[in-house]
Structures are given as structure tokens and as C-alpha cells.
Design a protein around this motif. Sequence first.
Motif, short mmCIF file in Angstrom:
data_model
loop_
_atom_site.label_atom_id
_atom_site.label_comp_id
_atom_site.label_asym_id
_atom_site.label_seq_id
_atom_site.Cartn_x
_atom_site.Cartn_y
_atom_site.Cartn_z
N LEU A 159 -5.20 4.31 -11.49
CA LEU A 159 -4.53 4.42 -10.20
C LEU A 159 -4.66 3.11 -9.44
N VAL A 160 -3.57 2.73 -8.76
CA VAL A 160 -3.58 1.54 -7.91
C VAL A 160 -3.06 1.95 -6.54
N PHE A 161 -3.82 1.63 -5.50
CA PHE A 161 -3.49 1.99 -4.13
C PHE A 161 -3.03 0.77 -3.35
N VAL A 162 -2.28 1.01 -2.28
CA VAL A 162 -1.90 -0.06 -1.36
C VAL A 162 -1.63 0.56 0.01
N LEU A 163 -2.02 -0.14 1.05
CA LEU A 163 -1.61 0.19 2.41
C LEU A 163 -0.62 -0.90 2.77
N GLY A 164 0.65 -0.55 2.77
CA GLY A 164 1.66 -1.58 2.96
C GLY A 164 2.98 -1.02 3.47
N HIS A 165 3.97 -1.86 3.47
CA HIS A 165 5.27 -1.52 4.04
C HIS A 165 5.98 -0.48 3.17
N PRO A 166 6.27 0.71 3.75
CA PRO A 166 6.91 1.77 2.97
C PRO A 166 8.35 1.47 2.57
N GLY A 167 8.92 0.40 3.08
CA GLY A 167 10.25 -0.02 2.65
C GLY A 167 10.20 -0.97 1.46
N TYR A 168 9.03 -1.51 1.17
CA TYR A 168 8.90 -2.51 0.11
C TYR A 168 8.24 -1.95 -1.16
N TYR A 169 7.06 -1.39 -1.02
CA TYR A 169 6.27 -1.01 -2.20
C TYR A 169 6.89 0.10 -3.05
N PRO A 170 7.63 1.07 -2.49
CA PRO A 170 8.27 2.07 -3.36
C PRO A 170 9.25 1.45 -4.37
N ARG A 171 9.81 0.30 -4.05
CA ARG A 171 10.70 -0.39 -5.01
C ARG A 171 9.94 -0.82 -6.25
N HIS A 172 8.61 -0.83 -6.15
CA HIS A 172 7.77 -1.29 -7.26
C HIS A 172 6.93 -0.15 -7.82
N GLY A 173 7.38 1.09 -7.59
CA GLY A 173 6.75 2.25 -8.22
C GLY A 173 5.69 2.96 -7.42
N PHE A 174 5.43 2.54 -6.19
CA PHE A 174 4.41 3.20 -5.37
C PHE A 174 5.02 4.39 -4.64
N VAL A 175 4.22 5.45 -4.49
CA VAL A 175 4.64 6.67 -3.81
C VAL A 175 3.56 7.03 -2.78
N PRO A 176 3.92 7.81 -1.75
CA PRO A 176 2.92 8.21 -0.76
C PRO A 176 1.72 8.89 -1.43
N ALA A 177 0.53 8.46 -1.05
CA ALA A 177 -0.70 8.95 -1.70
C ALA A 177 -1.27 10.18 -1.01
N GLY A 178 -1.20 10.22 0.31
CA GLY A 178 -1.82 11.31 1.06
C GLY A 178 -1.28 12.67 0.67
N GLU A 179 0.02 12.77 0.49
CA GLU A 179 0.62 14.06 0.14
C GLU A 179 0.30 14.47 -1.29
N ARG A 180 -0.30 13.57 -2.05
CA ARG A 180 -0.72 13.87 -3.42
C ARG A 180 -2.23 14.11 -3.50
#
Length: 192
Positions: free
Chosen positions: A124-145
Motif C-alpha cells: 500500500l502507498v498513501f498520499v495526502l495530496g490534491h484530489p484532482g491530481y493523484y487519482p489520475r495516477h491510481g490513488f483512491v480515497p483511503a478513509g472510506e476504505r
Amino acid sequence: MHATLHGNAPPLEIRSAMDADSPAVHAVALAAFGKAQGPEIVDLIDSLSKDASAMPVLSFVATCQARVVGHILFSSVRLTGAREQVAASILAPLCVHPDFQQQGIGGSLIRFGLSRLQAMGVGLVFVLGHPGYYPRHGFVPAGERGLAAPYPIPPEHADAWMVQALRPDLLGTVTGTVACAQTLTDPRHWQE
């Protein structure tokens, strides 16, 4: 790794950062984050690189004609309260010099780093970042998971706390709270 920038730009090279790259990495961070946040980001990079609780730290630079134009750093984290321990990392920070933004360098650094982490067995790889940018690179909201940040994220910024699974069986089966390196325990690093 070699990549091509958009248009007729010279090739981009991504490699592990070396001690000799520090002044150039600092310059990129200061240019990317400005006078207000830049010094804090430089301090974060230096502190994480020396923090025993962050190991292993992976630090990569993107160069164009031998000039450092981007930098990314991943540090180790662990999940507390998880039934199964999974190797995990956090991406912090990512910076690209303003003269080289919008050319795919950040994405190239992310892909390169994720491939190295996956080869090391990180799940698993986490990030606190811009929700308009990181989803383009495969990141999804973590809290709801069921993967909580070390500090509470206000509901209006919940989508900024993200995760990417480097193994297909992890999301939805592993839950817990991320515990970061000592350097990242300062609450100011968790404010939007």
C-alpha cells in the motif's frame, strides 16, 4: 529510466537521488512550493532522509539534460490495528520545478517510485495530496476504505487522503490507522 517529455523536449531521466543532488532538490522544492511552504518542504525532505523510523526511504530525481527538475520521496509507514501487517509507504513530498510542470514529470516520478516499491514487496502507498491530481495516477480515497490517516482529516478534505494498492487483494480487506515516521508526526504536515 528514460522518458520523453511532451513535444521536442530532451529526454527525461529518473534515478535514485544522491547526496550530491541535495542542493538541486532543495532548489526545486523552493521553486515548486514558494517562499511560504518551500522551506518547510526542504526541511521535511532532509528530516525524512535521516529519520530512522522512516526507513526505508526511497528518493528519486527527474533530470533533463543533467538538471534536476523534479523530486519524489517515499518513506515507510505501518498500519496499526490491522489484522494483517502489510508493507506500506507514504508519498511525501512530490515537487516539480515550475518551468517543467504540465509535462508529465510528476506522473513519471510516481510511476517509477511505485514500480520500485512494488518490486520491494510494498503493498500500500498513501498520499495526502490534491484530489484532482493523484487519482489520475491510481490513488483512491483511503478513509472510506477503512484506512485512516494519522491525524483526523476534516470531512471537506477527506478525498485528499488517498491510497494505492500495489497488490490487488488489499483494498477492502486490510484496515487500520497509518503510523508514520517520527518526522511526519507533526500535525502541521496534516493540514490542507
